[in-house]
Scaffold this active site. Structure first.
Site, PDB file in Angstrom:
ATOM      1  N   HIS A  80       0.585  -1.212   0.064  1.00 18.00           N
ATOM      2  CA  HIS A  80       0.415  -0.289  -0.391  1.00 18.00           C
ATOM      3  C   HIS A  80       0.804   1.826   0.065  1.00 18.00           C
ATOM      4  CE1 HIS A  80      -3.419  -2.665   1.640  1.00 18.00           C
ATOM      5  NE2 HIS A  80      -3.904  -2.422   0.662  1.00 18.00           N
ATOM      6  N   PRO A 135     -11.142   0.614  -1.634  1.00 14.26           N
ATOM      7  CA  PRO A 135     -11.111   2.293  -2.376  1.00 14.26           C
ATOM      8  C   PRO A 135      -9.787   2.713  -1.436  1.00 14.26           C
ATOM      9  CG  PRO A 135     -13.489   1.689  -2.645  1.00 14.26           C
ATOM     10  CD  PRO A 135     -12.755   0.528  -2.104  1.00 14.26           C
ATOM     11  N   HIS A 151     -16.049 -13.027   2.607  1.00 11.61           N
ATOM     12  CA  HIS A 151     -14.983 -13.887   3.254  1.00 11.61           C
ATOM     13  C   HIS A 151     -15.900 -14.182   4.917  1.00 11.61           C
ATOM     14  CE1 HIS A 151     -12.201 -11.622   0.050  1.00 11.61           C
ATOM     15  NE2 HIS A 151     -10.685 -11.946   1.378  1.00 11.61           N
ATOM     16  N   GLU A 194     -12.998 -18.367   7.316  1.00 12.81           N
ATOM     17  CA  GLU A 194     -11.299 -18.107   6.594  1.00 12.81           C
ATOM     18  C   GLU A 194      -9.773 -18.709   7.833  1.00 12.81           C
ATOM     19  OE1 GLU A 194      -9.897 -14.436   5.682  1.00 12.81           O
ATOM     20  OE2 GLU A 194      -7.661 -15.015   4.609  1.00 12.81           O
TER      21      GLU A 194
HETATM   22  C1  6MZ Z   1      -8.894 -11.810   4.061  1.00 13.33           C
HETATM   23  C2  6MZ Z   1      -7.666 -10.320   2.590  1.00 13.33           C
HETATM   24  C3  6MZ Z   1      -6.940 -11.564   2.070  1.00 13.33           C
HETATM   25  O1  6MZ Z   1      -7.903  -4.526  -1.367  1.00 13.33           O
HETATM   26  O2  6MZ Z   1      -5.612  -3.188  -0.998  1.00 13.33           O
HETATM   27  N1  6MZ Z   1      -6.953  -9.101   1.437  1.00 13.33           N
HETATM   28  N2  6MZ Z   1      -8.324  -9.870   3.159  1.00 13.33           N
HETATM   29  N3  6MZ Z   1      -8.215 -12.255   3.656  1.00 13.33           N
HETATM   30  C4  6MZ Z   1      -6.830 -12.259   2.666  1.00 13.33           C
HETATM   31  N4  6MZ Z   1      -6.412 -13.588   2.711  1.00 13.33           N
HETATM   32  C5  6MZ Z   1      -4.619 -13.514   2.764  1.00 13.33           C
HETATM   33  N5  6MZ Z   1      -5.884 -10.498   1.386  1.00 13.33           N
HETATM   34  C6  6MZ Z   1      -6.310  -9.671   1.221  1.00 13.33           C
HETATM   35  O3  6MZ Z   1      -6.169  -5.385  -1.575  1.00 13.33           O
HETATM   36  C7  6MZ Z   1      -5.334  -5.875  -0.652  1.00 13.33           C
HETATM   37  C8  6MZ Z   1      -6.457  -5.757   0.846  1.00 13.33           C
HETATM   38  O4  6MZ Z   1      -7.119  -7.185   0.391  1.00 13.33           O
HETATM   39  C9  6MZ Z   1      -7.894  -8.378   1.764  1.00 13.33           C
HETATM   40  C10 6MZ Z   1      -6.794  -6.959   3.130  1.00 13.33           C
HETATM   41  O5  6MZ Z   1      -7.385  -5.681   3.246  1.00 13.33           O
HETATM   42  C11 6MZ Z   1      -5.295  -5.932   1.389  1.00 13.33           C
HETATM   43  O6  6MZ Z   1      -5.411  -4.716   2.556  1.00 13.33           O
HETATM   44  P1  6MZ Z   1      -6.230  -3.583  -2.139  1.00 13.33           P
HETATM   45  O7  6MZ Z   1      -6.582  -3.912  -3.243  1.00 13.33           O
END
Ligand code: 6MZ
Length: 354
Positions: free
Chosen positions: A69, A103, A203, A206
């Protein structure tokens, strides 16, 4: 054809890919170099961490997201990552991609709307260059609180009437650190989202969280489950959870490498794909974060095929179950199904005996 090549040739559908988790090393290095040129000294340590760490605990993964990020904190970078990720999925013969992203509002750099507009513009550009259809899910991060979720829904609503982006935004995702917050608090937001016509991918389970998972499933708001690792009783879920998922016939987005590398599944042969396959329940193979877990959708198909001795027919069914579970209109699904089926037919009989 050998198995991995065969998986690469399959016409695939990706339904669970987080934008910032999907960055290839090439994209990360490109962004780090841009940061360096701007004289950002943080980039050196970020580069080091990106290149030299191989562990995948939850803590490490959260740290990875913080680094990712920090290098995608401006609109130029957001445009670059969206185009690169879509291009990479297209090169992996993914015909339809549902990309999800949170976002972000970064003071003095971008608002949530600017972030999302940039992602959508870049997606439109990328689709012109490759044979791939892309839709976007706006992610609600369960670690950011309910107020933030309302504002994300508000933004999604603004796209409903947009002449170009309206057809690209197809739903919402709920993700984020599964140990953070309580999904039950987000149900009013999801209820409103459903009323507005958004499809919902959530989700769920998990990590072990039976009470929360049951409450969310009983709300009847979920259209697809992300991960669903701890649902059936063999893996610490419960008979009740298993029954609800069966009854609602909810497709599961399964992320094989992610679950194994994070250790929520003991090893490959214990992955819950085996359980749900035996039940003939709808499942879709997905990457989750192809950059963070160093994978591709073809490799995920390959690993699943190897572990569970999938036949050619079963691999084809998995491609088609991605079409069935897509958040598309019936007309668009029909068009996608025909395209996928045509390529599957041309591959029939070409898989070397395993
Ligand atoms: C839960 C996940 C994830 O949204 O910034 N993210 N949330 N479980 C997972 N399994 C490993 N993998 C990714 O993409 C990154 C964000 O996606 C979510 C988390 O909030 C992560 O910060 P974006 O594009």
């Amino acid at each position: 054809m050998e198995l991995l090549d065969y998986c690469r040739s399959l016409p695939k559908v990706e339904l669970h890919a987080h934008l910032n988790g999907s960055l290839s090393d090439a994209t990360v290095l490109k962004l780090l170099s841009a940061k360096k040129q701007q004289g950002d000294d943080f980039s050196a340590s970020a580069e080091h961490t990106h290149t030299h760490t191989h562990t995948h605990t939850h803590t490490h993964t959260l740290r990875m997201f913080r680094i990712l990020h920090s290098i995608t904190d401006n609109l130029d970078a957001v445009r670059t990552i969206t185009q690169d990720v879509i291009q990479e999925f297209a090169s992996d013969n993914v015909k339809y991609l549902e990309l999800r992203t949170t976002p972000k509002n970064i003071p003095n750099k971008m608002t949530k709307k600017e972030y999302m507009d940039t992602v959508l513009e870049a997606a439109v550009e990328a689709m012109k260059k490759s044979n791939i259809r892309v839709c976007l899910l706006l992610s609600i991060d369960r670690a950011r609180g309910v107020e933030d979720a309302w504002s994300t829904l508000q933004l999604a609503k603004e796209y409903l009437t947009h002449d170009v982006f309206g057809s690209l935004v197809c739903g919402l995702d709920v993700s984020g650190n599964p140990h953070s917050g309580d999904l039950k608090d987000y149900l009013p937001v999801l209820q409103e989202a459903q009323k507005c016509g958004f499809k919902l991918a959530v989700h769920l389970a998990e990590v072990s969280s039976n009470t929360e998972t049951l409450a969310v499933l009983n709300s009847g708001l979920v259209d697809r489950i992300g991960h669903g690792t701890f649902i059936h009783s063999d893996t610490g879920g419960s008979e009740e959870l298993h029954t609800v998922v069966r009854k609602q016939n909810l497709p599961l987005e399964l992320c094989f490498s992610s679950n194994i590398k994070l250790g929520t599944v003991k090893n490959a042969s214990h992955h819950h794909l085996g359980f749900w396959k035996k039940e003939n329940h709808p499942v879709v193979i997905c990457t989750d974060d192809k950059g963070v877990f160093a994978t591709s959708l073809s490799e995920e198909f390959f690993l699943c095929a190897q572990t569970f001795h999938l036949t050619e027919g079963e691999l084809h069914s998995l491609c088609l179950s991605g079409v069935d579970a897509a958040f598309l209109s019936q007309v668009e699904k029909q068009r996608l199904r025909q395209e996928v089926q045509k390529e599957l037919d041309s591959l029939k009989g070409k898989l070397a005996c395993q």
